[in-house]
Design a protein around this motif. Structure first.
Motif, PDB file in Angstrom:
ATOM      1  N   ILE A 316     -34.217   3.022  -6.003  1.00 34.66           N
ATOM      2  CA  ILE A 316     -34.363   4.452  -5.690  1.00 34.66           C
ATOM      3  C   ILE A 316     -33.090   5.211  -6.022  1.00 34.66           C
ATOM      4  O   ILE A 316     -33.131   6.338  -6.521  1.00 34.66           O
ATOM      5  CB  ILE A 316     -34.760   4.636  -4.213  1.00 34.66           C
ATOM      6  N   TRP A 317     -31.919   4.598  -5.752  1.00 35.45           N
ATOM      7  CA  TRP A 317     -30.654   5.253  -6.111  1.00 35.45           C
ATOM      8  C   TRP A 317     -30.616   5.543  -7.606  1.00 35.45           C
ATOM      9  O   TRP A 317     -30.182   6.618  -8.031  1.00 35.45           O
ATOM     10  CB  TRP A 317     -29.453   4.381  -5.744  1.00 35.45           C
ATOM     11  N   GLY A 318     -31.037   4.554  -8.414  1.00 31.69           N
ATOM     12  CA  GLY A 318     -31.025   4.747  -9.855  1.00 31.69           C
ATOM     13  C   GLY A 318     -31.943   5.877 -10.292  1.00 31.69           C
ATOM     14  O   GLY A 318     -31.563   6.722 -11.121  1.00 31.69           O
ATOM     15  N   ILE A 319     -33.147   5.928  -9.727  1.00 29.39           N
ATOM     16  CA  ILE A 319     -34.082   7.003 -10.059  1.00 29.39           C
ATOM     17  C   ILE A 319     -33.532   8.350  -9.610  1.00 29.39           C
ATOM     18  O   ILE A 319     -33.666   9.368 -10.316  1.00 29.39           O
ATOM     19  CB  ILE A 319     -35.454   6.736  -9.398  1.00 29.39           C
ATOM     20  N   MET A 320     -32.900   8.376  -8.428  1.00 31.79           N
ATOM     21  CA  MET A 320     -32.322   9.630  -7.939  1.00 31.79           C
ATOM     22  C   MET A 320     -31.226  10.126  -8.865  1.00 31.79           C
ATOM     23  O   MET A 320     -31.097  11.329  -9.110  1.00 31.79           O
ATOM     24  CB  MET A 320     -31.764   9.437  -6.525  1.00 31.79           C
ATOM     25  N   LEU A 321     -30.415   9.193  -9.388  1.00 27.86           N
ATOM     26  CA  LEU A 321     -29.337   9.579 -10.292  1.00 27.86           C
ATOM     27  C   LEU A 321     -29.904  10.241 -11.546  1.00 27.86           C
ATOM     28  O   LEU A 321     -29.402  11.268 -12.005  1.00 27.86           O
ATOM     29  CB  LEU A 321     -28.499   8.352 -10.665  1.00 27.86           C
ATOM     30  N   ILE A 322     -30.975   9.662 -12.089  1.00 30.17           N
ATOM     31  CA  ILE A 322     -31.626  10.262 -13.252  1.00 30.17           C
ATOM     32  C   ILE A 322     -32.206  11.628 -12.884  1.00 30.17           C
ATOM     33  O   ILE A 322     -32.080  12.606 -13.634  1.00 30.17           O
ATOM     34  CB  ILE A 322     -32.734   9.339 -13.793  1.00 30.17           C
ATOM     35  N   GLY A 323     -32.840  11.701 -11.708  1.00 37.42           N
ATOM     36  CA  GLY A 323     -33.423  12.961 -11.260  1.00 37.42           C
ATOM     37  C   GLY A 323     -32.379  14.053 -11.097  1.00 37.42           C
ATOM     38  O   GLY A 323     -32.612  15.207 -11.465  1.00 37.42           O
ATOM     39  N   VAL A 324     -31.222  13.695 -10.533  1.00 37.01           N
ATOM     40  CA  VAL A 324     -30.145  14.677 -10.359  1.00 37.01           C
ATOM     41  C   VAL A 324     -29.692  15.204 -11.712  1.00 37.01           C
ATOM     42  O   VAL A 324     -29.465  16.416 -11.888  1.00 37.01           O
ATOM     43  CB  VAL A 324     -28.965  14.050  -9.587  1.00 37.01           C
ATOM     44  N   MET A 325     -29.567  14.315 -12.691  1.00 38.43           N
ATOM     45  CA  MET A 325     -29.164  14.735 -14.030  1.00 38.43           C
ATOM     46  C   MET A 325     -30.174  15.708 -14.636  1.00 38.43           C
ATOM     47  O   MET A 325     -29.806  16.717 -15.240  1.00 38.43           O
ATOM     48  CB  MET A 325     -29.017  13.503 -14.939  1.00 38.43           C
ATOM     49  N   ILE A 326     -31.467  15.398 -14.473  1.00 33.53           N
ATOM     50  CA  ILE A 326     -32.511  16.269 -15.022  1.00 33.53           C
ATOM     51  C   ILE A 326     -32.485  17.635 -14.338  1.00 33.53           C
ATOM     52  O   ILE A 326     -32.589  18.685 -14.990  1.00 33.53           O
ATOM     53  CB  ILE A 326     -33.895  15.612 -14.878  1.00 33.53           C
ATOM     54  N   LEU A 327     -32.337  17.641 -13.019  1.00 31.90           N
ATOM     55  CA  LEU A 327     -32.296  18.902 -12.276  1.00 31.90           C
ATOM     56  C   LEU A 327     -31.086  19.742 -12.670  1.00 31.90           C
ATOM     57  O   LEU A 327     -31.188  20.971 -12.801  1.00 31.90           O
ATOM     58  CB  LEU A 327     -32.290  18.626 -10.774  1.00 31.90           C
ATOM     59  N   ARG A 328     -29.945  19.086 -12.855  1.00 34.43           N
ATOM     60  CA  ARG A 328     -28.742  19.822 -13.260  1.00 34.43           C
ATOM     61  C   ARG A 328     -28.937  20.431 -14.654  1.00 34.43           C
ATOM     62  O   ARG A 328     -28.518  21.561 -14.922  1.00 34.43           O
ATOM     63  CB  ARG A 328     -27.523  18.917 -13.230  1.00 34.43           C
ATOM     64  N   TRP A 329     -29.571  19.665 -15.545  1.00 38.57           N
ATOM     65  CA  TRP A 329     -29.838  20.182 -16.886  1.00 38.57           C
ATOM     66  C   TRP A 329     -30.783  21.381 -16.810  1.00 38.57           C
ATOM     67  O   TRP A 329     -30.563  22.402 -17.474  1.00 38.57           O
ATOM     68  CB  TRP A 329     -30.442  19.087 -17.750  1.00 38.57           C
ATOM     69  N   ALA A 330     -31.836  21.252 -15.996  1.00 40.21           N
ATOM     70  CA  ALA A 330     -32.804  22.342 -15.862  1.00 40.21           C
ATOM     71  C   ALA A 330     -32.147  23.594 -15.278  1.00 40.21           C
ATOM     72  O   ALA A 330     -32.400  24.714 -15.734  1.00 40.21           O
ATOM     73  CB  ALA A 330     -33.973  21.894 -14.990  1.00 40.21           C
ATOM     74  N   ALA A 331     -31.285  23.398 -14.273  1.00 39.19           N
ATOM     75  CA  ALA A 331     -30.588  24.539 -13.673  1.00 39.19           C
ATOM     76  C   ALA A 331     -29.676  25.210 -14.701  1.00 39.19           C
ATOM     77  O   ALA A 331     -29.573  26.439 -14.755  1.00 39.19           O
ATOM     78  CB  ALA A 331     -29.774  24.078 -12.468  1.00 39.19           C
ATOM     79  N   GLY A 332     -29.024  24.405 -15.522  1.00 40.71           N
ATOM     80  CA  GLY A 332     -28.168  24.960 -16.565  1.00 40.71           C
ATOM     81  C   GLY A 332     -28.956  25.758 -17.590  1.00 40.71           C
ATOM     82  O   GLY A 332     -28.513  26.826 -18.047  1.00 40.71           O
ATOM     83  N   GLN A 333     -30.136  25.245 -17.951  1.00 40.93           N
ATOM     84  CA  GLN A 333     -30.978  25.964 -18.900  1.00 40.93           C
ATOM     85  C   GLN A 333     -31.456  27.293 -18.326  1.00 40.93           C
ATOM     86  O   GLN A 333     -31.475  28.315 -19.029  1.00 40.93           O
ATOM     87  CB  GLN A 333     -32.182  25.088 -19.282  1.00 40.93           C
ATOM     88  N   LEU A 334     -31.863  27.282 -17.052  1.00 36.86           N
ATOM     89  CA  LEU A 334     -32.308  28.536 -16.420  1.00 36.86           C
ATOM     90  C   LEU A 334     -31.185  29.552 -16.345  1.00 36.86           C
ATOM     91  O   LEU A 334     -31.387  30.750 -16.587  1.00 36.86           O
ATOM     92  CB  LEU A 334     -32.853  28.231 -15.014  1.00 36.86           C
ATOM     93  N   ASN A 335     -29.989  29.085 -16.004  1.00 38.69           N
ATOM     94  CA  ASN A 335     -28.850  29.975 -15.920  1.00 38.69           C
ATOM     95  C   ASN A 335     -28.524  30.557 -17.295  1.00 38.69           C
ATOM     96  O   ASN A 335     -28.195  31.745 -17.426  1.00 38.69           O
ATOM     97  CB  ASN A 335     -27.642  29.225 -15.360  1.00 38.69           C
ATOM     98  N   PHE A 336     -28.625  29.738 -18.329  1.00 40.46           N
ATOM     99  CA  PHE A 336     -28.360  30.210 -19.691  1.00 40.46           C
ATOM    100  C   PHE A 336     -29.384  31.260 -20.110  1.00 40.46           C
ATOM    101  O   PHE A 336     -29.042  32.270 -20.719  1.00 40.46           O
ATOM    102  CB  PHE A 336     -28.399  29.022 -20.655  1.00 40.46           C
ATOM    103  N   MET A 337     -30.652  31.033 -19.749  1.00 37.54           N
ATOM    104  CA  MET A 337     -31.711  31.987 -20.100  1.00 37.54           C
ATOM    105  C   MET A 337     -31.491  33.324 -19.390  1.00 37.54           C
ATOM    106  O   MET A 337     -31.732  34.388 -19.954  1.00 37.54           O
ATOM    107  CB  MET A 337     -33.068  31.400 -19.746  1.00 37.54           C
TER     108      MET A 337
END
Length: 341
Positions: A316-337
């Motif tokens: 679960i820790w490993g999946i959470m780490l991937i999830g955090v990365m995806i969420l951070r990327w998505a937040a960055g994309q929204l902020n850029f838009m």
């Protein structure tokens, strides 16, 4: 009447705005996550909300928290220290060997103090190996810290033949299991370390330089800051914090082994990223990372109460780490838009 309502609404809005600015968006999100974790596991298992659960969390959190603090400064600088757990274990072994050489269970407080000083020295030396190599050769911190991790693991296995070392004086036990006015001693040590790290990162020149190096090392160098010196100090302090974690781990387990807490590396990285630390360096707050640690520890305790194995928790820790990365990327994309509209 309408004017008064509008003024009250404006005051409430201003209060919430200032509160959000004080806590930070990431801290508010972590507090919400903390509430959700408590509510979720509390609804599934009544034992989760018991005093025993929170005492268990209070005793288990410090060792992981100290290792996360050791990981935090290198990551903010744009690097990483993959050797945190093996550095901590080798420091614990150093203290254990000093105690064994001075009577084992009958060792004096002076032997403990000498061993602790030597343990901190070993941890600092580990950082002083990584820091100059990274600073002067430009080698990637992942490769350098991975090499040191392999070296420390092999050295520890060679010196101990893979066995545990146990049999320590009784006065060490309160360091891992004692309480002061109901607060676990290890937790008090962690809280002290969090305060020191917070002050170091927000009120000192080294902390400011650490953020600068992580943001843009070339610009920092041109501004007159000795980036090499900063990097060396960062990894030396990281090693010293590992030593403190190793001493606490030895007191908690009442034994030392070079392989203790191997999975902690993943969780320390996850805690940093979940706490809003930029994986590329330049941004991160100690308080946010501490809140993320509490969330992760409560999540781990909840899984244990539900009968989940430690292997599932690690997955679960490993999946959470991937999830955090995806969420951070998505937040960055929204902020850029938003900014490009």
């Amino acid at each position: 009447m309408t004017q008064r309502v509008l003024e009250t609404g404006a005051l409430r809005h201003e209060f919430l705005r200032r509160l959000a600015g004080t806590l930070g968006a990431e801290n508010i999100g972590l507090l919400l996550a903390l509430i959700l974790v408590i509510a979720f596991f509390g609804s599934l298992s009544p034992r989760f909300l018991s005093k025993a659960t929170f005492e268990s969390v209070a005793f288990q959190l410090p060792e992981l928290g100290l290792l996360t603090l050791a990981m935090l400064m290198p990551i903010i600088s744009g690097g990483i220290n993959l050797a945190v757990t093996f550095t901590a274990n080798l420091c614990g072994l150093t203290l254990a060997w000093v105690l064994q050489a001075n009577g084992g269970p009958d060792a004096s407080i002076y032997a403990f103090l000498l061993g602790s000083v030597l343990a901190v020295g070993v941890g600092t030396a580990s950082g002083l190996v990584m820091g100059p190599v990274i600073a002067y050769t430009g080698a990637h911190p992942i490769l350098v810290s991975l090499s040191v991790m392999i070296f420390l693991r092999g050295l520890g296995e060679f010196l101990t033949r893979g066995a545990d070392i146990s049999g320590f004086p009784e006065f060490i036990q309160p360091l891992g299991h004692g309480s002061i006015v109901g607060i676990p001693v290890p937790l008090l040590i962690l809280l002290g370390a969090v305060i020191v790290w917070h002050v170091l990162m927000t009120r000192t020149r080294l902390g400011f330089s650490n953020y600068m190096v992580g943001s843009n090392i070339e610009a920092t160098r041109y501004s007159g800051i000795s980036t090499r010196r900063v990097i060396i100090l960062i990894y030396a302090l990281s090693g010293a914090m590992c030593a403190l974690a190793g001493i606490i781990m030895m007191a908690r387990f009442n034994s030392v082994r070079v392989g203790h807490g191997e999975s902690y590396v993943l969780i320390t990285v996850l805690a940093c990223f979940l706490g809003g630390v930029n994986p590329f360096g330049g941004f991160g707050k100690v308080v946010s990372v501490f809140l993320a640690l509490i969330v992760l520890q409560l999540l781990s305790s909840g899984l244990n109460l539900l009968g989940a194995s430690q292997h599932l928790a690690t997955a679960i820790w490993g999946i959470m780490l991937i999830g955090v990365m995806i969420l951070r990327w998505a937040a960055g994309q929204l902020n850029f838009m938003r900014t490009t509209r």
